[in-house]
Scaffold this active site. Structure first.
Site, mmCIF file in Angstrom:
data_model
loop_
_atom_site.group_PDB
_atom_site.id
_atom_site.type_symbol
_atom_site.label_atom_id
_atom_site.label_comp_id
_atom_site.label_asym_id
_atom_site.label_seq_id
_atom_site.Cartn_x
_atom_site.Cartn_y
_atom_site.Cartn_z
ATOM 1 N N LYS A 78 0.209 -2.710 8.916
ATOM 2 C CA LYS A 78 1.434 -1.701 8.683
ATOM 3 C C LYS A 78 0.819 0.217 9.123
ATOM 4 C CE LYS A 78 3.486 -5.042 5.317
ATOM 5 N NZ LYS A 78 3.224 -5.658 4.016
ATOM 6 N N ASP A 98 10.505 -1.922 1.085
ATOM 7 C CA ASP A 98 10.907 -3.437 1.297
ATOM 8 C C ASP A 98 11.845 -4.642 0.589
ATOM 9 O OD1 ASP A 98 8.386 -4.257 2.494
ATOM 10 O OD2 ASP A 98 6.899 -4.368 0.010
ATOM 11 N N GLN A 114 1.987 -4.336 -1.781
ATOM 12 C CA GLN A 114 1.955 -5.683 -0.939
ATOM 13 C C GLN A 114 1.860 -6.657 -1.383
ATOM 14 O OE1 GLN A 114 1.387 -5.979 2.197
ATOM 15 N NE2 GLN A 114 1.398 -8.151 2.183
#
Ligand code: ADP
Length: 300
Positions: A54, A121, A98
């Site tokens: 990412k 997200d 994460q």
């Protein structure tokens, strides 16, 4: 006739270029680069690789990025405090944690702690709620990636049948939301008749549903779950499962779909790796840009 392989790497690269143009204009206009901060807890090797990937793509596009690394033993309280600081830090545009987090950390509370307008997200309940109501929102990147892959591959969707295998709140559910909702430009979905199957769906029933599906999206993490006999000829098969299996002394990434055989009947199929994975990363970048640039409109 063999399936067309949907090249996620290539489509993601196209998207990176489009996004880079937008960031370049933004910076040229005198604005600060979009700034994405990732939080990585512990030593999960897969998580490390995902975050690195990412961050690498972020740099490529001109997004500033950094990763905050924490020991496995970090407390819920300290993690919450870190997020609070990032929430208040005006130079930070997007925050991502994460997953998965260690057992002793409450993932739901951590996701809820991120202010919704920095939640790239799209896991905050405000954002999921808005998605459920077809309001403009931050949509989980994996789901957006699946939709974008379908759109850019010009797959027919309106009124067609879709089956999503897997109902996780971060993956299966948002995918199903996007597949079934009405197409309304930026806010819309794919207008499909959508069925969600999960671990309590008897396998014989799962086969009945997938056989009727024009689009099958699998997100279970069970290698080989989706086999050739389950697929309607010409259907589009999208593999969101990622499992690391040991082959000799090396690890190999495999999806949920028995790729070699399914590609003989499907019309379209995504490989693993190189299918939905890169699309997820591209859509995370898109989300980071949209939280930075107010009034930013993703292409129609
Ligand atoms: P992810 O976060 O990638 O979606 P999870 O492990 O959270 O992965 O979720 C796995 C999903 O797969 C669950 O919704 C579960 O019900 C579904 N699932 C597990 N086994 C089967 C199966 N045999 N058939 C259909 N769905 C399954």
């Amino acid at each position: 006739e063999k399936a067309t392989i949907l090249n996620g790497n290539k489509i993601a690269n196209d998207i990176h270029k489009e996004l880079k143009v937008i960031v370049d204009v933004w910076v040229k206009d005198g604005n600060r680069k979009p700034n994405l901060v990732a939080i990585l807890v512990g030593n999960n090797p897969a998580s490390k690789v995902y975050v690195q990937r990412k961050m690498k793509v972020a740099t490529l596009i001109g997004i500033e990025s950094s990763t905050l690394l924490f020991e496995e033993s970090i407390t819920q309280k300290d993690l919450m405090k870190t997020i609070d600081q990032l929430n208040k830090n005006e130079t930070v545009n997007g925050i991502l944690v994460q997953l998965p987090l260690p057992e002793h950390i409450n993932e739901y509370e951590i996701c809820q702690k991120i202010v919704p307008h920095k939640d790239v997200d799209g896991f905050h309940s405000d954002n999921i709620g808005r998605l459920s109501l077809n309001n403009d929102t931050l949509i989980p990147a994996t789901a957006l990636g699946v939709m974008e892959l379908i759109l850019r591959s010009k797959i027919d969707t309106i009124g067609k049948n879709a089956v999503v295998v897997g109902r996780s709140k971060h993956v299966g559910l948002p995918i199903a939301l996007l597949l079934h909702t009405r197409c309304q430009g930026n806010l819309g979905g794919l207008d499909m008749t959508t069925t969600i199957c999960h671990r309590h769906t008897p396998h014989t029933e799962l086969v009945q549903f997938t056989k009727l599906a024009d689009v099958v999206v699998s997100a279970t993490g069970i290698p080989g779950l989706i086999t050739k006999d389950m697929i309607k000829p010409g259907a589009c098969v999208i593999d969101v499962g990622i499992s690391r299996i040991k082959k000799g002394d090396k690890y190999k990434l495999v999806g949920d779909v028995d790729f070699e055989n399914v590609k003989e009947v499907a019309g379209y199929i995504t490989p693993v790796p190189g299918g939905t994975g890169p699309m997820t990363v591209a859509m995370l970048m898109k989300n980071t840009i949209s939280v930075t640039i107010k009034n930013y409109q993703w292409k129609e």
